[in-house]
Design an enzyme around this catalytic site. Sequence first.
Site, PDB file in Angstrom:
ATOM      1  N   CYS A 111       0.818  -1.230   0.000  1.00 42.17           N
ATOM      2  CA  CYS A 111       0.000   0.000   0.000  1.00 42.17           C
ATOM      3  C   CYS A 111       0.845   1.272   0.000  1.00 42.17           C
ATOM      4  O   CYS A 111       0.321   2.354  -0.231  1.00 42.17           O
ATOM      5  CB  CYS A 111      -0.942   0.005   1.194  1.00 42.17           C
ATOM      6  SG  CYS A 111      -1.897  -1.507   1.304  1.00 42.17           S
ATOM      7  N   HIS A 247      -3.574   7.121   1.968  1.00 45.20           N
ATOM      8  CA  HIS A 247      -3.994   5.807   1.482  1.00 45.20           C
ATOM      9  C   HIS A 247      -5.418   5.536   1.986  1.00 45.20           C
ATOM     10  O   HIS A 247      -5.727   5.770   3.153  1.00 45.20           O
ATOM     11  CB  HIS A 247      -3.025   4.748   1.993  1.00 45.20           C
ATOM     12  CG  HIS A 247      -3.490   3.348   1.767  1.00 45.20           C
ATOM     13  ND1 HIS A 247      -3.979   2.920   0.550  1.00 45.20           N
ATOM     14  CD2 HIS A 247      -3.568   2.276   2.616  1.00 45.20           C
ATOM     15  CE1 HIS A 247      -4.323   1.653   0.657  1.00 45.20           C
ATOM     16  NE2 HIS A 247      -4.089   1.243   1.891  1.00 45.20           N
ATOM     17  N   ASN A 277     -10.271  -0.111  -0.888  1.00 48.23           N
ATOM     18  CA  ASN A 277      -8.822  -0.024  -0.695  1.00 48.23           C
ATOM     19  C   ASN A 277      -8.140  -0.630  -1.925  1.00 48.23           C
ATOM     20  O   ASN A 277      -8.312  -1.819  -2.201  1.00 48.23           O
ATOM     21  CB  ASN A 277      -8.474  -0.804   0.583  1.00 48.23           C
ATOM     22  CG  ASN A 277      -6.993  -0.839   0.882  1.00 48.23           C
ATOM     23  OD1 ASN A 277      -6.162  -0.548   0.034  1.00 48.23           O
ATOM     24  ND2 ASN A 277      -6.666  -1.218   2.107  1.00 48.23           N
TER      25      ASN A 277
END
Length: 320
Positions: A111, A247, A277
């Site tokens: 990520c 994020h 996500n």
Amino acid sequence: MTSRIVGTGSYLPETVVTNDDLSKIMDTSDEWISSRTGIRERRLVKEETTASMAAEAAKRALENAGVSADEIDLIIVGTITGDYVTPSTACEVQAAIGAEHALAFDLNAACSGFMFALSSAHAYLQANLANAALVIGVETLSKIMDWNDRSTCVLFGDGAGAAVVKRDEVGLSGLDLGSDGAKGMVLACPNRTNNNPLVQTDKALGYTYMDGQEVYKFAVTTVPESIHKAVEHAGLEIGDIKYFALHQANIRIIQSVAKRLKVSVDKFPISLDHCGNISAASVPILLDEMNQKGMLERGDKIVMSGFGGGLTWGTAVLTW
Ligand code: UT7
């Protein structure tokens, strides 16, 4: 001299999957997913591939920047879900857009992938090893999810975001990146197992496993610290920052980071409601949405921060 983002682009797959759609195929609900995470829908691939999404985002970023593929001499792709072990997604993008003068490689920081790729491109540009870079975050997370594990599969989506980066007088001014490999197994996905004649095994490929509460605790402590360090490195104060592009893992993480920084949550733009996500692609997709909506003006100070698998984290402060 530093490095500046001069254009952005993104691509989301055609197919929209809502929380209600998921509740028809597993024991979950829109109420559970949206109240715990802020996610309402995500896009999942049908026809698209990791490389096709990355190439489309790259073309849009080049168009937005007014830069031709011919000028690009570096392509770095942050991804954990390339279509092939080799060639890299970056080499596939190079071929698809015709950037024949580019050096191209992938980078695995989950990520934080876009942030690690951006800082790497910055280092190449500042060392005069490149003049114009394409930095991409792309994931097809739907292929590494266990669709029988409702605690992970509902959280993630597919997509790509890209930025064109060049040397300039203003741009990146503060960085803070780090890793904590000792905690790596709280968010893990095994690769193929070795099947050589010495260790023959019939183990199937593994899927993503996450200890959500451990990742949550890591994020809400590490991200504010990293933002403080990067802002200090830039010679700025938290109050100078117009937007914090984080994020997009969970709205509650974003709210907690805002609270710990003593900043209004209004300064934290959101895309997780319609994207979920998307790991390395989250930050560049969000940045492109902000750019397309006209939220960014020359001179604005922006923070971008990625965090997750590895464990890894990376924050950049930049002047738009
Ligand atoms: O990019 C990587 C970064 N990842 C993250 O940032 C994730 C961070 N962690 C989180 O966002 C949260 O920990 C989650 C959203 C993943 C989970 O929220 P939670 O409040 O920690 O829930 P939980 O795991 O403690 O589960 C609570 C309950 C359980 O039921 P019981 O044992 O209390 O009866 C789960 O079985 O919720 C249940 N549950 C679900 N129920 C309906 C888990 N997943 C689901 C689901 N639908 N999809």
